[in-house]
Design a protein around this motif. Structure first.
Motif, PDB file in Angstrom:
ATOM      1  N   TRP A  88       0.840  -1.208   0.000  1.00 45.77           N
ATOM      2  CA  TRP A  88       0.000   0.000   0.000  1.00 45.77           C
ATOM      3  C   TRP A  88       0.871   1.253   0.000  1.00 45.77           C
ATOM      4  O   TRP A  88       0.624   2.193  -0.750  1.00 45.77           O
ATOM      5  N   LYS A  89       1.905   1.245   0.846  1.00 45.76           N
ATOM      6  CA  LYS A  89       2.817   2.402   0.899  1.00 45.76           C
ATOM      7  C   LYS A  89       3.501   2.630  -0.445  1.00 45.76           C
ATOM      8  O   LYS A  89       3.633   3.756  -0.913  1.00 45.76           O
ATOM      9  N   LEU A  90       3.945   1.544  -1.055  1.00 49.07           N
ATOM     10  CA  LEU A  90       4.633   1.639  -2.343  1.00 49.07           C
ATOM     11  C   LEU A  90       3.688   2.125  -3.440  1.00 49.07           C
ATOM     12  O   LEU A  90       4.037   3.003  -4.231  1.00 49.07           O
ATOM     13  N   ALA A  91       2.472   1.596  -3.463  1.00 45.47           N
ATOM     14  CA  ALA A  91       1.500   1.977  -4.492  1.00 45.47           C
ATOM     15  C   ALA A  91       1.101   3.444  -4.374  1.00 45.47           C
ATOM     16  O   ALA A  91       0.814   4.101  -5.373  1.00 45.47           O
ATOM     17  N   HIS A  92       1.081   3.964  -3.152  1.00 47.38           N
ATOM     18  CA  HIS A  92       0.664   5.345  -2.930  1.00 47.38           C
ATOM     19  C   HIS A  92       1.829   6.327  -2.839  1.00 47.38           C
ATOM     20  O   HIS A  92       1.616   7.507  -2.567  1.00 47.38           O
ATOM     21  N   ALA A  93       3.028   5.818  -3.063  1.00 48.05           N
ATOM     22  CA  ALA A  93       4.196   6.710  -3.016  1.00 48.05           C
ATOM     23  C   ALA A  93       4.196   7.594  -4.254  1.00 48.05           C
ATOM     24  O   ALA A  93       4.182   7.097  -5.382  1.00 48.05           O
ATOM     25  N   ALA A  94       4.187   8.883  -4.021  1.00 41.44           N
ATOM     26  CA  ALA A  94       4.235   9.812  -5.158  1.00 41.44           C
ATOM     27  C   ALA A  94       5.656   9.852  -5.694  1.00 41.44           C
ATOM     28  O   ALA A  94       6.616   9.724  -4.926  1.00 41.44           O
ATOM     29  N   PRO A  95       5.820   9.987  -7.002  1.00 44.45           N
ATOM     30  CA  PRO A  95       7.169  10.125  -7.560  1.00 44.45           C
ATOM     31  C   PRO A  95       7.876  11.303  -6.905  1.00 44.45           C
ATOM     32  O   PRO A  95       7.284  12.356  -6.690  1.00 44.45           O
ATOM     33  N   MET A  96       9.132  11.109  -6.535  1.00 42.27           N
ATOM     34  CA  MET A  96       9.853  12.121  -5.775  1.00 42.27           C
ATOM     35  C   MET A  96      10.718  12.982  -6.661  1.00 42.27           C
ATOM     36  O   MET A  96      11.321  12.496  -7.615  1.00 42.27           O
ATOM     37  N   SER A  97      10.795  14.242  -6.300  1.00 41.37           N
ATOM     38  CA  SER A  97      11.752  15.135  -6.955  1.00 41.37           C
ATOM     39  C   SER A  97      13.127  14.817  -6.395  1.00 41.37           C
ATOM     40  O   SER A  97      13.256  14.082  -5.415  1.00 41.37           O
ATOM     41  N   PRO A 175       7.455  11.473 -13.958  1.00 39.07           N
ATOM     42  CA  PRO A 175       6.750  11.037 -12.739  1.00 39.07           C
ATOM     43  C   PRO A 175       5.661   9.996 -12.992  1.00 39.07           C
ATOM     44  O   PRO A 175       5.468   9.097 -12.179  1.00 39.07           O
ATOM     45  N   ARG A 176       4.963  10.100 -14.136  1.00 42.97           N
ATOM     46  CA  ARG A 176       3.891   9.140 -14.435  1.00 42.97           C
ATOM     47  C   ARG A 176       4.454   7.726 -14.578  1.00 42.97           C
ATOM     48  O   ARG A 176       3.878   6.760 -14.071  1.00 42.97           O
ATOM     49  N   SER A 177       5.588   7.574 -15.253  1.00 45.15           N
ATOM     50  CA  SER A 177       6.214   6.255 -15.424  1.00 45.15           C
ATOM     51  C   SER A 177       6.652   5.675 -14.088  1.00 45.15           C
ATOM     52  O   SER A 177       6.484   4.479 -13.831  1.00 45.15           O
ATOM     53  N   VAL A 178       7.209   6.522 -13.228  1.00 52.17           N
ATOM     54  CA  VAL A 178       7.642   6.061 -11.897  1.00 52.17           C
ATOM     55  C   VAL A 178       6.434   5.621 -11.087  1.00 52.17           C
ATOM     56  O   VAL A 178       6.472   4.596 -10.396  1.00 52.17           O
ATOM     57  N   ARG A 179       5.345   6.365 -11.186  1.00 52.24           N
ATOM     58  CA  ARG A 179       4.124   6.013 -10.456  1.00 52.24           C
ATOM     59  C   ARG A 179       3.586   4.660 -10.922  1.00 52.24           C
ATOM     60  O   ARG A 179       3.213   3.806 -10.115  1.00 52.24           O
ATOM     61  N   ILE A 180       3.557   4.461 -12.235  1.00 51.06           N
ATOM     62  CA  ILE A 180       3.092   3.175 -12.797  1.00 51.06           C
ATOM     63  C   ILE A 180       3.999   2.045 -12.309  1.00 51.06           C
ATOM     64  O   ILE A 180       3.529   0.970 -11.925  1.00 51.06           O
ATOM     65  N   PHE A 181       5.313   2.292 -12.322  1.00 49.87           N
ATOM     66  CA  PHE A 181       6.270   1.288 -11.854  1.00 49.87           C
ATOM     67  C   PHE A 181       6.011   0.936 -10.389  1.00 49.87           C
ATOM     68  O   PHE A 181       5.989  -0.239 -10.016  1.00 49.87           O
ATOM     69  N   ASN A 182       5.836   1.951  -9.533  1.00 49.02           N
ATOM     70  CA  ASN A 182       5.605   1.710  -8.107  1.00 49.02           C
ATOM     71  C   ASN A 182       4.331   0.904  -7.869  1.00 49.02           C
ATOM     72  O   ASN A 182       4.306  -0.004  -7.036  1.00 49.02           O
ATOM     73  N   VAL A 183       3.275   1.210  -8.635  1.00 50.62           N
ATOM     74  CA  VAL A 183       2.021   0.453  -8.502  1.00 50.62           C
ATOM     75  C   VAL A 183       2.237  -0.993  -8.963  1.00 50.62           C
ATOM     76  O   VAL A 183       1.771  -1.942  -8.317  1.00 50.62           O
ATOM     77  N   ALA A 184       2.969  -1.174 -10.071  1.00 52.73           N
ATOM     78  CA  ALA A 184       3.255  -2.528 -10.571  1.00 52.73           C
ATOM     79  C   ALA A 184       4.056  -3.328  -9.538  1.00 52.73           C
ATOM     80  O   ALA A 184       3.792  -4.511  -9.311  1.00 52.73           O
ATOM     81  N   MET A 185       5.024  -2.677  -8.888  1.00 51.85           N
ATOM     82  CA  MET A 185       5.823  -3.358  -7.858  1.00 51.85           C
ATOM     83  C   MET A 185       4.968  -3.691  -6.629  1.00 51.85           C
ATOM     84  O   MET A 185       5.136  -4.738  -6.011  1.00 51.85           O
ATOM     85  N   ALA A 186       4.026  -2.811  -6.295  1.00 52.51           N
ATOM     86  CA  ALA A 186       3.122  -3.078  -5.178  1.00 52.51           C
ATOM     87  C   ALA A 186       2.256  -4.300  -5.480  1.00 52.51           C
ATOM     88  O   ALA A 186       2.061  -5.162  -4.618  1.00 52.51           O
ATOM     89  N   LEU A 187       1.759  -4.389  -6.710  1.00 47.78           N
ATOM     90  CA  LEU A 187       0.958  -5.550  -7.105  1.00 47.78           C
ATOM     91  C   LEU A 187       1.798  -6.830  -7.104  1.00 47.78           C
ATOM     92  O   LEU A 187       1.325  -7.894  -6.694  1.00 47.78           O
ATOM     93  N   ALA A 188       3.052  -6.709  -7.540  1.00 49.55           N
ATOM     94  CA  ALA A 188       3.960  -7.871  -7.519  1.00 49.55           C
ATOM     95  C   ALA A 188       4.215  -8.325  -6.084  1.00 49.55           C
ATOM     96  O   ALA A 188       4.287  -9.521  -5.795  1.00 49.55           O
ATOM     97  N   LEU A 189       4.326  -7.354  -5.177  1.00 54.34           N
ATOM     98  CA  LEU A 189       4.537  -7.671  -3.765  1.00 54.34           C
ATOM     99  C   LEU A 189       3.332  -8.425  -3.203  1.00 54.34           C
ATOM    100  O   LEU A 189       3.485  -9.421  -2.495  1.00 54.34           O
ATOM    101  N   VAL A 190       2.132  -7.969  -3.540  1.00 50.39           N
ATOM    102  CA  VAL A 190       0.916  -8.666  -3.103  1.00 50.39           C
ATOM    103  C   VAL A 190       0.869 -10.066  -3.709  1.00 50.39           C
ATOM    104  O   VAL A 190       0.490 -11.028  -3.040  1.00 50.39           O
ATOM    105  N   ALA A 191       1.290 -10.199  -4.973  1.00 43.44           N
ATOM    106  CA  ALA A 191       1.266 -11.501  -5.645  1.00 43.44           C
ATOM    107  C   ALA A 191       2.178 -12.516  -4.953  1.00 43.44           C
ATOM    108  O   ALA A 191       1.930 -13.720  -5.014  1.00 43.44           O
ATOM    109  N   THR A 192       3.246 -12.039  -4.273  1.00 49.74           N
ATOM    110  CA  THR A 192       4.145 -12.975  -3.582  1.00 49.74           C
ATOM    111  C   THR A 192       3.448 -13.666  -2.410  1.00 49.74           C
ATOM    112  O   THR A 192       3.934 -14.669  -1.894  1.00 49.74           O
ATOM    113  N   LEU A 193       2.301 -13.134  -1.997  1.00 48.74           N
ATOM    114  CA  LEU A 193       1.544 -13.749  -0.897  1.00 48.74           C
ATOM    115  C   LEU A 193       0.776 -14.987  -1.361  1.00 48.74           C
ATOM    116  O   LEU A 193       0.423 -15.835  -0.544  1.00 48.74           O
ATOM    117  N   TYR A 194       0.500 -15.091  -2.663  1.00 49.84           N
ATOM    118  CA  TYR A 194      -0.369 -16.168  -3.156  1.00 49.84           C
ATOM    119  C   TYR A 194       0.124 -17.573  -2.764  1.00 49.84           C
ATOM    120  O   TYR A 194      -0.664 -18.365  -2.217  1.00 49.84           O
TER     121      TYR A 194
END
Length: 198
Positions: A88-97, A175-194
């Protein structure tokens, strides 16, 4: 430990350490968001924490789980909740300057080391290695060697994920690409629970 056991152990350590899991997903995101040097405490925390976990478990800690099975359940679901919180933290992390990146902190050594104890993949790897590759009538030196193999191989395997994150940092400039990447990594992290919860 004989050479017949050592070579397959090295192969198992490399394959299990390089495949996706919570550690590799988080260090990849850290490499992207913070760079390699600032991710080093996280990397060393993973490696040292997991190496110590294997050593302690090999010296008898696993018997605690046999005697108190409820502990395993607590760790399993506690780890799952913590992983969901990290996702959740990773998915909601805004791209940083550049300034925000220098002010924010990646996961530190002690947090990464402690995380191994609630990391489902770490437990599976640890118990699989101990039950498969320790010889009958093993000694402390055998456990230390097994843990050391994982530590040495793991630092390169997990480190390669951090380097991959750094390489992606060069590609993901906006920033948009970084945001998409962070959300994708968050989903991958959740997938490791399966595998753990299935």
């Amino acid at each position: 430990m004989s050479l017949e056991l050592l070579l397959p152990l090295c192969t198992f350590a490399a394959i299990s350490s390089i495949t996706p899991g919570p550690n590799n997903t988080m260090i990849l995101a850290s490499g992207l968001n913070y760079g390699f040097v600032r991710s080093l405490p996280h990397l060393f925390g993973i490696t040292c924490g997991f190496t110590f976990m294997i050593f302690a478990t090999g010296l008898g800690l696993h018997t605690v789980f046999e005697q108190v099975p409820m502990l395993q359940t607590i760790l399993k679901y506690g780890g799952a909740i913590y992983l969901l919180w990290l996702a959740w933290k990773l998915a909601h992390a805004a791209p940083m300057s550049g300034e925000q990146t220098s002010l924010s902190k990646p996961m530190g050594f002690w947090s990464a080391a402690a995380f191994q104890w609630i990391n489902p993949k770490a437990w599976v790897m640890s118990l699989s290695a101990l039950t498969t590759y320790l010889p009958e009538g093993f000694k402390v030196a055998d456990v230390a060697l097994l843990a050391g193999v994982f530590g040495l191989i793991g630092i390169f395997c997990v480190g390669s994920w951090a380097m991959f994150g750094v390489a992606m940092r060069r590609l993901l400039q906006d920033p948009r690409s970084v945001r998409i990447f962070n959300v994708a990594m968050a989903l991958a992290l959740v997938a490791t629970l399966y595998p753990m919860l299935a």
